[in-house]
Design a protein around this motif. Structure first.
Motif, PDB file in Angstrom:
ATOM      1  N   TYR A  76       0.806  -1.231   0.000  1.00 28.80           N
ATOM      2  CA  TYR A  76       0.000   0.000   0.000  1.00 28.80           C
ATOM      3  C   TYR A  76       0.834   1.273   0.000  1.00 28.80           C
ATOM      4  N   LYS A  77       2.161   1.114  -0.154  1.00 28.71           N
ATOM      5  CA  LYS A  77       3.030   2.295  -0.239  1.00 28.71           C
ATOM      6  C   LYS A  77       2.965   2.867  -1.648  1.00 28.71           C
ATOM      7  N   LYS A  78       3.051   4.185  -1.739  1.00 34.13           N
ATOM      8  CA  LYS A  78       3.074   4.835  -3.050  1.00 34.13           C
ATOM      9  C   LYS A  78       4.528   4.952  -3.512  1.00 34.13           C
ATOM     10  N   ALA A  79       4.784   4.529  -4.745  1.00 31.37           N
ATOM     11  CA  ALA A  79       6.158   4.527  -5.268  1.00 31.37           C
ATOM     12  C   ALA A  79       6.562   5.919  -5.751  1.00 31.37           C
ATOM     13  N   ALA A  80       7.848   6.234  -5.598  1.00 31.85           N
ATOM     14  CA  ALA A  80       8.380   7.542  -6.008  1.00 31.85           C
ATOM     15  C   ALA A  80       8.935   7.468  -7.431  1.00 31.85           C
ATOM     16  N   PRO A  81       8.864   8.574  -8.178  1.00 33.29           N
ATOM     17  CA  PRO A  81       9.419   8.587  -9.533  1.00 33.29           C
ATOM     18  C   PRO A  81      10.927   8.295  -9.524  1.00 33.29           C
ATOM     19  N   VAL A  82      11.401   7.707 -10.604  1.00 37.95           N
ATOM     20  CA  VAL A  82      12.831   7.461 -10.787  1.00 37.95           C
ATOM     21  C   VAL A  82      13.432   8.755 -11.333  1.00 37.95           C
ATOM     22  N   SER A  83      14.474   9.276 -10.675  1.00 38.72           N
ATOM     23  CA  SER A  83      15.019  10.560 -11.126  1.00 38.72           C
ATOM     24  C   SER A  83      16.029  10.361 -12.256  1.00 38.72           C
ATOM     25  N   ARG A  84      16.730   9.221 -12.260  1.00 39.66           N
ATOM     26  CA  ARG A  84      17.700   8.967 -13.320  1.00 39.66           C
ATOM     27  C   ARG A  84      17.753   7.467 -13.581  1.00 39.66           C
ATOM     28  N   VAL A  85      17.681   7.090 -14.851  1.00 38.76           N
ATOM     29  CA  VAL A  85      17.769   5.666 -15.186  1.00 38.76           C
ATOM     30  C   VAL A  85      19.254   5.304 -15.275  1.00 38.76           C
ATOM     31  N   ASP A  86      19.780   4.798 -14.168  1.00 39.77           N
ATOM     32  CA  ASP A  86      21.204   4.461 -14.113  1.00 39.77           C
ATOM     33  C   ASP A  86      21.379   2.938 -14.005  1.00 39.77           C
ATOM     34  N   GLU A  87      22.605   2.515 -13.737  1.00 38.78           N
ATOM     35  CA  GLU A  87      22.891   1.071 -13.668  1.00 38.78           C
ATOM     36  C   GLU A  87      22.052   0.377 -12.596  1.00 38.78           C
ATOM     37  N   ALA A  88      21.845   1.057 -11.469  1.00 39.94           N
ATOM     38  CA  ALA A  88      21.077   0.456 -10.373  1.00 39.94           C
ATOM     39  C   ALA A  88      19.635   0.201 -10.815  1.00 39.94           C
ATOM     40  N   VAL A  89      19.069   1.136 -11.574  1.00 44.31           N
ATOM     41  CA  VAL A  89      17.697   0.976 -12.062  1.00 44.31           C
ATOM     42  C   VAL A  89      17.651  -0.155 -13.090  1.00 44.31           C
ATOM     43  N   ARG A  90      18.666  -0.202 -13.970  1.00 44.73           N
ATOM     44  CA  ARG A  90      18.702  -1.281 -14.977  1.00 44.73           C
ATOM     45  C   ARG A  90      18.843  -2.652 -14.315  1.00 44.73           C
ATOM     46  N   LYS A  91      19.604  -2.703 -13.220  1.00 42.82           N
ATOM     47  CA  LYS A  91      19.752  -3.970 -12.480  1.00 42.82           C
ATOM     48  C   LYS A  91      18.393  -4.370 -11.877  1.00 42.82           C
ATOM     49  N   LEU A  92      17.679  -3.370 -11.343  1.00 45.39           N
ATOM     50  CA  LEU A  92      16.346  -3.641 -10.790  1.00 45.39           C
ATOM     51  C   LEU A  92      15.419  -4.177 -11.880  1.00 45.39           C
ATOM     52  N   VAL A  93      15.449  -3.527 -13.060  1.00 40.07           N
ATOM     53  CA  VAL A  93      14.623  -3.968 -14.190  1.00 40.07           C
ATOM     54  C   VAL A  93      14.941  -5.424 -14.541  1.00 40.07           C
ATOM     55  N   ASP A  94      16.229  -5.760 -14.625  1.00 40.42           N
ATOM     56  CA  ASP A  94      16.632  -7.114 -15.014  1.00 40.42           C
ATOM     57  C   ASP A  94      16.209  -8.141 -13.960  1.00 40.42           C
ATOM     58  N   ASP A  95      16.372  -7.788 -12.703  1.00 38.55           N
ATOM     59  CA  ASP A  95      15.961  -8.695 -11.622  1.00 38.55           C
ATOM     60  C   ASP A  95      14.438  -8.876 -11.612  1.00 38.55           C
ATOM     61  N   MET A  96      13.724  -7.781 -11.866  1.00 42.52           N
ATOM     62  CA  MET A  96      12.258  -7.873 -11.899  1.00 42.52           C
ATOM     63  C   MET A  96      11.797  -8.738 -13.070  1.00 42.52           C
ATOM     64  N   ALA A  97      12.466  -8.590 -14.220  1.00 43.97           N
ATOM     65  CA  ALA A  97      12.094  -9.397 -15.387  1.00 43.97           C
ATOM     66  C   ALA A  97      12.340 -10.876 -15.075  1.00 43.97           C
ATOM     67  N   GLU A  98      13.475 -11.185 -14.487  1.00 46.36           N
ATOM     68  CA  GLU A  98      13.770 -12.578 -14.153  1.00 46.36           C
ATOM     69  C   GLU A  98      12.723 -13.129 -13.173  1.00 46.36           C
ATOM     70  N   THR A  99      12.362 -12.308 -12.205  1.00 48.27           N
ATOM     71  CA  THR A  99      11.377 -12.710 -11.194  1.00 48.27           C
ATOM     72  C   THR A  99      10.008 -12.947 -11.834  1.00 48.27           C
ATOM     73  N   MET A 100       9.616 -12.041 -12.753  1.00 52.99           N
ATOM     74  CA  MET A 100       8.322 -12.181 -13.440  1.00 52.99           C
ATOM     75  C   MET A 100       8.289 -13.452 -14.294  1.00 52.99           C
ATOM     76  N   TYR A 101       9.354 -13.687 -15.078  1.00 47.96           N
ATOM     77  CA  TYR A 101       9.370 -14.869 -15.950  1.00 47.96           C
ATOM     78  C   TYR A 101       9.383 -16.158 -15.133  1.00 47.96           C
ATOM     79  N   ALA A 102      10.096 -16.134 -14.006  1.00 44.41           N
ATOM     80  CA  ALA A 102      10.206 -17.345 -13.189  1.00 44.41           C
ATOM     81  C   ALA A 102       8.891 -17.672 -12.491  1.00 44.41           C
ATOM     82  N   ALA A 103       8.095 -16.636 -12.205  1.00 46.79           N
ATOM     83  CA  ALA A 103       6.916 -16.826 -11.334  1.00 46.79           C
ATOM     84  C   ALA A 103       5.938 -17.933 -11.788  1.00 46.79           C
ATOM     85  N   PRO A 104       5.426 -18.007 -13.024  1.00 47.48           N
ATOM     86  CA  PRO A 104       5.553 -17.025 -14.098  1.00 47.48           C
ATOM     87  C   PRO A 104       4.383 -16.058 -14.055  1.00 47.48           C
TER      88      PRO A 104
END
Ligand code: NI
Length: 167
Positions: free
Chosen positions: A15-43
């Protein structure tokens, strides 16, 4: 890449509201990749960062049959909505529960991709449902919040029982 733990309804962190991403950097790309892996694995066909307890406006979606069409939506915004559709929805945070929800049939949305580039896209049908469902997560809303109180209470009780069984 690593798989992330998915929060389960009725975890208050959903129920927390997410904050905007201020810069798409390596940390954000790592999050994206981990989320994609998590979504595909779920599936699953979509996952919002909120569901993995990261409260940033990041979503991954793949509604294709052969799981080859990953979409990344960073800071997504719906710019127009038209029509109505009722679709049976499920959610990786609400396992085993499928309920009909009313959403816009056609939407246009704007977002940043994995490289931080802005794009705009029209979506209808399942993809439109998915985008609306995932943006709700970023706003601290779960699809069962659209259901009647009675239904929601039943779902909550059922999921809490499941957690006790597996704990
Ligand atoms: Ni969901």
């Amino acid at each position: 890449m690593s798989r992330l733990a998915i929060l389960r309804y009725p975890d208050p962190r959903l129920y927390k509201k997410a904050a905007p991403v201020s810069r798409v950097d390596e940390a954000v790309r790592k999050l994206v990749d981990d989320m994609a892996e998590t979504m595909y694995a779920a599936p699953g066909i979509g996952l919002a960062a909120t569901q993995v307890d990261v409260h940033k406006r990041v979503i991954v979606i793949d509604t294709s049959e052969d799981r080859s069409d990953l979409r990344v939506l960073i800071n997504p915004e719906i710019t127009s909505r038209n029509g109505v559709q009722v679709h049976e929805e499920g959610c990786l945070s609400v396992p085993g529960i499928y309920e009909e929800v009313e959403r816009a049939q056609v939407i246009r949305f704007r977002a940043l991709d994995r490289e931080g580039k802005s794009y705009e896209e029209d979506a209808e049908g399942l993809l439109a449902v998915c985008v609306q469902h995932e943006i709700d997560h970023l706003d601290g809303k779960v699809f069962v919040d659209y259901l009647s109180r009675l239904k929601r209470d039943r779902i909550r009780a059922r999921l809490q029982k499941q957690v006790r069984k597996t704990a």
